[in-house]
Design a protein around this motif. Structure first.
Motif, short mmCIF file in Angstrom:
data_model
loop_
_atom_site.label_atom_id
_atom_site.label_comp_id
_atom_site.label_asym_id
_atom_site.label_seq_id
_atom_site.Cartn_x
_atom_site.Cartn_y
_atom_site.Cartn_z
N UNK A 34 30.73 36.93 33.22
CA UNK A 34 32.09 37.28 32.80
C UNK A 34 32.39 38.75 33.09
N UNK A 35 31.46 39.62 32.76
CA UNK A 35 31.66 41.04 33.00
C UNK A 35 31.75 41.37 34.48
N UNK A 36 30.92 40.72 35.28
CA UNK A 36 30.96 40.95 36.72
C UNK A 36 32.25 40.43 37.32
N UNK A 37 32.73 39.29 36.84
CA UNK A 37 33.99 38.75 37.35
C UNK A 37 35.15 39.67 36.99
N UNK A 43 38.76 45.40 40.56
CA UNK A 43 38.59 46.12 41.82
C UNK A 43 39.56 45.59 42.88
N UNK A 44 39.72 44.26 42.95
CA UNK A 44 40.59 43.65 43.95
C UNK A 44 42.07 43.82 43.63
N UNK A 45 42.41 43.71 42.35
CA UNK A 45 43.81 43.77 41.93
C UNK A 45 43.91 44.56 40.63
N UNK A 46 44.06 45.88 40.71
CA UNK A 46 44.05 46.72 39.50
C UNK A 46 45.16 46.39 38.50
N UNK A 47 46.27 45.82 38.95
CA UNK A 47 47.38 45.51 38.04
C UNK A 47 47.32 44.11 37.45
N UNK A 48 46.22 43.41 37.65
CA UNK A 48 46.11 42.03 37.17
C UNK A 48 46.15 41.97 35.65
N UNK A 49 46.93 41.03 35.13
CA UNK A 49 46.97 40.77 33.68
C UNK A 49 46.54 39.33 33.44
#
Length: 96
Positions: A34-37, A43-49
């Motif tokens: 979970x933490x790695x995901x 990292x891929x999408x900093x604005x992801x919610x």
């Protein structure tokens, strides 16, 4: 070899497999997927919610680990019970 001897060997192997990483890497951080995901997504999408929030948040990481281990133990018990029943039924059919 008797069944209890096989079971003892398997139990010892499980203990060795669990203890060796802790012994060889005493200061290593054994994090979950979970933490790695979460890190990869950030990292891929900093604005992801996230789409939703958890309904019940465990009080601490230890409680979360306990619940996860309990869930795994119950699942293993169910799988073991079902496999035992299937094996026993096939043995009974062969004797008839």
């Amino acid at each position: 070899m008797k069944v209890w001897q096989k079971n003892l060997i398997l139990l010892l192997l499980v203990v060795v497999i669990a203890a060796v990483p802790l012994w060889l890497l005493p200061n290593a951080e054994f994090g979950g997927a979970d933490g790695q995901a979460e890190e990869a997504i950030t990292e891929l999408n900093p604005g992801y919610e996230p789409w939703f929030q958890p309904i019940l948040e465990p009080a601490s990481g230890e409680v979360e680990s306990l619940l996860f281990a309990l869930q795994a133990a119950i699942g293993a018990g169910v799988v073991g019970f079902v496999l035992g029943r299937i094996t026993k039924k096939s043995d009974r059919k062969g004797q008839d």
